[in-house]
Design a protein around this motif. Structure first.
Motif, PDB file in Angstrom:
ATOM      1  N   ASP A  47       0.922  -1.136   0.093  1.00 58.81           N
ATOM      2  CA  ASP A  47      -0.244  -0.186  -0.021  1.00 58.81           C
ATOM      3  C   ASP A  47       1.041   1.306   0.111  1.00 58.81           C
ATOM      4  N   LEU A  48       0.306   2.457  -0.297  1.00 59.26           N
ATOM      5  CA  LEU A  48       1.449   3.675  -0.358  1.00 59.26           C
ATOM      6  C   LEU A  48       0.993   4.471   0.543  1.00 59.26           C
ATOM      7  N   ASP A  49      -0.283   5.125   0.697  1.00 55.54           N
ATOM      8  CA  ASP A  49      -0.769   6.115   1.687  1.00 55.54           C
ATOM      9  C   ASP A  49      -0.644   5.736   3.047  1.00 55.54           C
ATOM     10  N   ASP A  50      -0.027   6.291   3.908  1.00 55.52           N
ATOM     11  CA  ASP A  50       0.017   5.955   5.371  1.00 55.52           C
ATOM     12  C   ASP A  50       0.682   4.565   5.626  1.00 55.52           C
ATOM     13  N   THR A  51       1.361   4.160   4.540  1.00 54.73           N
ATOM     14  CA  THR A  51       2.423   3.051   4.617  1.00 54.73           C
ATOM     15  C   THR A  51       3.651   3.433   4.437  1.00 54.73           C
ATOM     16  N   LEU A  52       3.950   4.003   3.401  1.00 53.73           N
ATOM     17  CA  LEU A  52       5.480   4.633   2.933  1.00 53.73           C
ATOM     18  C   LEU A  52       5.459   5.735   3.305  1.00 53.73           C
ATOM     19  N   TRP A  53       4.455   6.651   3.734  1.00 48.38           N
ATOM     20  CA  TRP A  53       4.576   7.973   3.996  1.00 48.38           C
ATOM     21  C   TRP A  53       3.408   8.267   4.956  1.00 48.38           C
ATOM     22  N   ASP A  54       3.306   9.310   5.825  1.00 52.59           N
ATOM     23  CA  ASP A  54       2.172  10.031   6.297  1.00 52.59           C
ATOM     24  C   ASP A  54       1.414  10.761   5.473  1.00 52.59           C
ATOM     25  N   ASN A  55       0.101  10.524   5.082  1.00 50.58           N
ATOM     26  CA  ASN A  55      -0.605  11.182   4.044  1.00 50.58           C
ATOM     27  C   ASN A  55      -1.614  12.055   4.739  1.00 50.58           C
ATOM     28  N   ARG A  56      -2.118  12.091   5.890  1.00 52.16           N
ATOM     29  CA  ARG A  56      -2.982  13.180   6.332  1.00 52.16           C
ATOM     30  C   ARG A  56      -2.938  14.569   5.761  1.00 52.16           C
ATOM     31  N   GLY A  57      -1.578  15.143   6.117  1.00 57.13           N
ATOM     32  CA  GLY A  57      -1.209  16.424   6.085  1.00 57.13           C
ATOM     33  C   GLY A  57      -0.985  16.904   4.504  1.00 57.13           C
ATOM     34  N   ALA A  97      -5.453  18.989 -12.664  1.00 55.39           N
ATOM     35  CA  ALA A  97      -3.917  18.946 -12.788  1.00 55.39           C
ATOM     36  C   ALA A  97      -3.141  19.655 -11.741  1.00 55.39           C
ATOM     37  N   ARG A  98      -3.727  20.736 -11.025  1.00 56.17           N
ATOM     38  CA  ARG A  98      -3.164  21.487  -9.915  1.00 56.17           C
ATOM     39  C   ARG A  98      -3.372  20.415  -8.741  1.00 56.17           C
ATOM     40  N   PHE A  99      -4.583  19.696  -8.745  1.00 57.21           N
ATOM     41  CA  PHE A  99      -4.650  18.576  -7.526  1.00 57.21           C
ATOM     42  C   PHE A  99      -3.492  17.531  -7.694  1.00 57.21           C
ATOM     43  N   HIS A 100      -3.240  17.152  -8.809  1.00 58.45           N
ATOM     44  CA  HIS A 100      -2.247  16.072  -8.909  1.00 58.45           C
ATOM     45  C   HIS A 100      -0.721  16.594  -8.499  1.00 58.45           C
ATOM     46  N   GLU A 101      -0.633  17.854  -8.767  1.00 58.01           N
ATOM     47  CA  GLU A 101       0.705  18.498  -8.641  1.00 58.01           C
ATOM     48  C   GLU A 101       0.677  18.556  -7.181  1.00 58.01           C
ATOM     49  N   LEU A 102      -0.058  18.739  -6.226  1.00 57.11           N
ATOM     50  CA  LEU A 102      -0.135  19.030  -4.741  1.00 57.11           C
ATOM     51  C   LEU A 102      -0.055  17.621  -4.277  1.00 57.11           C
ATOM     52  N   ARG A 103      -0.954  16.716  -4.821  1.00 60.22           N
ATOM     53  CA  ARG A 103      -0.883  15.410  -4.225  1.00 60.22           C
ATOM     54  C   ARG A 103       0.492  14.822  -4.271  1.00 60.22           C
ATOM     55  N   GLY A 162       5.290  -4.764  -6.132  1.00 58.22           N
ATOM     56  CA  GLY A 162       4.261  -3.997  -6.691  1.00 58.22           C
ATOM     57  C   GLY A 162       3.570  -3.264  -5.678  1.00 58.22           C
ATOM     58  N   ALA A 163       2.733  -2.330  -6.122  1.00 60.78           N
ATOM     59  CA  ALA A 163       2.099  -1.265  -5.197  1.00 60.78           C
ATOM     60  C   ALA A 163       0.640  -1.586  -5.732  1.00 60.78           C
ATOM     61  N   ILE A 164      -0.058  -1.421  -4.672  1.00 61.20           N
ATOM     62  CA  ILE A 164      -1.611  -1.737  -4.660  1.00 61.20           C
ATOM     63  C   ILE A 164      -2.088  -0.428  -3.735  1.00 61.20           C
ATOM     64  N   THR A 165      -2.793   0.457  -4.442  1.00 63.63           N
ATOM     65  CA  THR A 165      -3.363   1.616  -3.728  1.00 63.63           C
ATOM     66  C   THR A 165      -4.695   1.842  -3.910  1.00 63.63           C
ATOM     67  N   ASN A 166      -5.529   2.514  -3.154  1.00 65.48           N
ATOM     68  CA  ASN A 166      -6.944   2.958  -3.456  1.00 65.48           C
ATOM     69  C   ASN A 166      -6.830   4.485  -3.607  1.00 65.48           C
ATOM     70  N   GLY A 167      -5.552   5.158  -3.496  1.00 67.90           N
ATOM     71  CA  GLY A 167      -5.556   6.549  -3.757  1.00 67.90           C
ATOM     72  C   GLY A 167      -5.434   6.981  -5.109  1.00 67.90           C
ATOM     73  N   ASN A 168      -5.256   8.121  -5.492  1.00 65.47           N
ATOM     74  CA  ASN A 168      -5.224   8.606  -6.790  1.00 65.47           C
ATOM     75  C   ASN A 168      -3.885   9.399  -7.224  1.00 65.47           C
ATOM     76  N   LEU A 169      -2.723   9.177  -6.198  1.00 64.66           N
ATOM     77  CA  LEU A 169      -1.529   9.701  -6.411  1.00 64.66           C
ATOM     78  C   LEU A 169      -0.882   9.217  -7.807  1.00 64.66           C
ATOM     79  N   ALA A 170      -0.444  10.223  -8.580  1.00 63.92           N
ATOM     80  CA  ALA A 170       0.269   9.654  -9.782  1.00 63.92           C
ATOM     81  C   ALA A 170       1.725   9.110  -9.528  1.00 63.92           C
ATOM     82  N   LEU A 171       1.745   8.040  -9.195  1.00 57.46           N
ATOM     83  CA  LEU A 171       3.130   7.375  -8.663  1.00 57.46           C
ATOM     84  C   LEU A 171       4.055   7.427  -9.743  1.00 57.46           C
ATOM     85  N   HIS A 172       3.626   7.327 -10.940  1.00 54.70           N
ATOM     86  CA  HIS A 172       4.506   7.274 -11.906  1.00 54.70           C
ATOM     87  C   HIS A 172       5.284   8.486 -12.298  1.00 54.70           C
ATOM     88  N   ARG A 173       5.055   9.812 -11.580  1.00 52.72           N
ATOM     89  CA  ARG A 173       5.656  10.842 -11.536  1.00 52.72           C
ATOM     90  C   ARG A 173       6.516  10.979 -10.099  1.00 52.72           C
TER      91      ARG A 173
END
Length: 247
Positions: A9-19, A109-115, A138-149
């Motif tokens: 998983d990504l959010d709150d597993t590899l980093w703190d995502n709340r902030g 697009a601005r959302f994904h930059e900030l995300r 592998g990564a399996i996430t419910n989030g919409n982070l553009a991991l490829h970036r």
């Protein structure tokens, strides 16, 4: 245990995502308000007023919830929900449909930059480097982070955005898709995540092992077989070593 693959998983597993999410939520909506006001002023259309005064953030959030109820298969596709909620509000604000779509796309697009402004735990980069030399990751996430970036993307052979395939965790399909692309049976895979419901349980049901990153989450009784509780992802190598010794 013969381990061939590890999924994360990504959010709150590899980093703190709340902030990150709090800043992204308010930031992209404020960006829309400011840029739209300037654009309308240039066009002499200030009679429409300020967007966020007529449609505060709560209206945007309510619109997303309503869309998720109306389109249950899309409930986990957060980018889809956000963009269409923005289009609806912008049309109600007074923009023609074509302009509403353009402004919604620009705002996303601005959302994904900030995300992308995540800060992986300092242990994550060397951890993935070391594990990637021994296992298929592998990564399996419910989030919409553009991991490829993100630079971390290079460590993963596969990255599954579960909501975008209309199968958000705990659905088994994103796990099965990842395992298929990693050419690994569930019995030889370990999943790492912070959610009991969305990470641990679906992994166990498939026959995977599961490392539960849960420093503060209470859990009554013993964990089921195959589940292991960790206080931080940095503890993962020690867990893997123990599992390898047990065989």
């Amino acid at each position: 245990m013969t381990l061939q693959a590890i999924t994360f998983d990504l959010d709150d597993t590899l980093w703190d995502n709340r902030g990150v999410m709090a800043r992204t939520e308010t930031g992209h909506y404020a960006w829309l308000d400011e840029r739209l006001a300037a654009w309308l002023a240039q066009r002499g259309e200030t009679h429409l007023g300020r967007f966020t005064e007529r449609f505060p953030l709560e209206a945007y959030q309510a619109g997303r919830r309503e869309l998720a109820e109306r389109y249950p298969l899309r409930r986990g596709d957060f980018s889809w929900l956000r963009e269409r909620a923005l289009v609806a509000l912008l049309e109600e604000f007074g923009l023609p449909r074509s302009a509403a779509w353009l402004w919604a796309a620009a705002t996303m697009a601005r959302f994904h930059e900030l995300r992308l402004a995540v800060s992986p735990h300092p242990e994550v980069e060397p951890l993935l480097t070391e594990l990637g030399g021994r296992y298929r990751l592998g990564a399996i996430t419910n989030g919409n982070l553009a991991l490829h970036r993100l630079a971390l993307h290079r460590h993963f052979r596969v990255a599954i955005a579960a909501g975008e395939i209309q199968a958000p965790k705990p659905d088994a399909r994103p796990f099965l898709a990842a395992l298929a692309r990693l050419a690994t049976p569930p019995s030889r895979a370990l999943h790492v995540g912070d959610s009991w419901q969305e990470d641990v349980l679906p992994a166990l049901r498939l026959g995977m092992r599961a490392a539960w990153i849960a420093p503060d989450t209470p859990h009554a009784g013993e964990l089921p077989a195959g589940a292991y509780r960790l206080g931080h992802v940095r503890e993962l190598p020690a867990l893997i070593d123990r599992l390898m010794r047990k065989g």
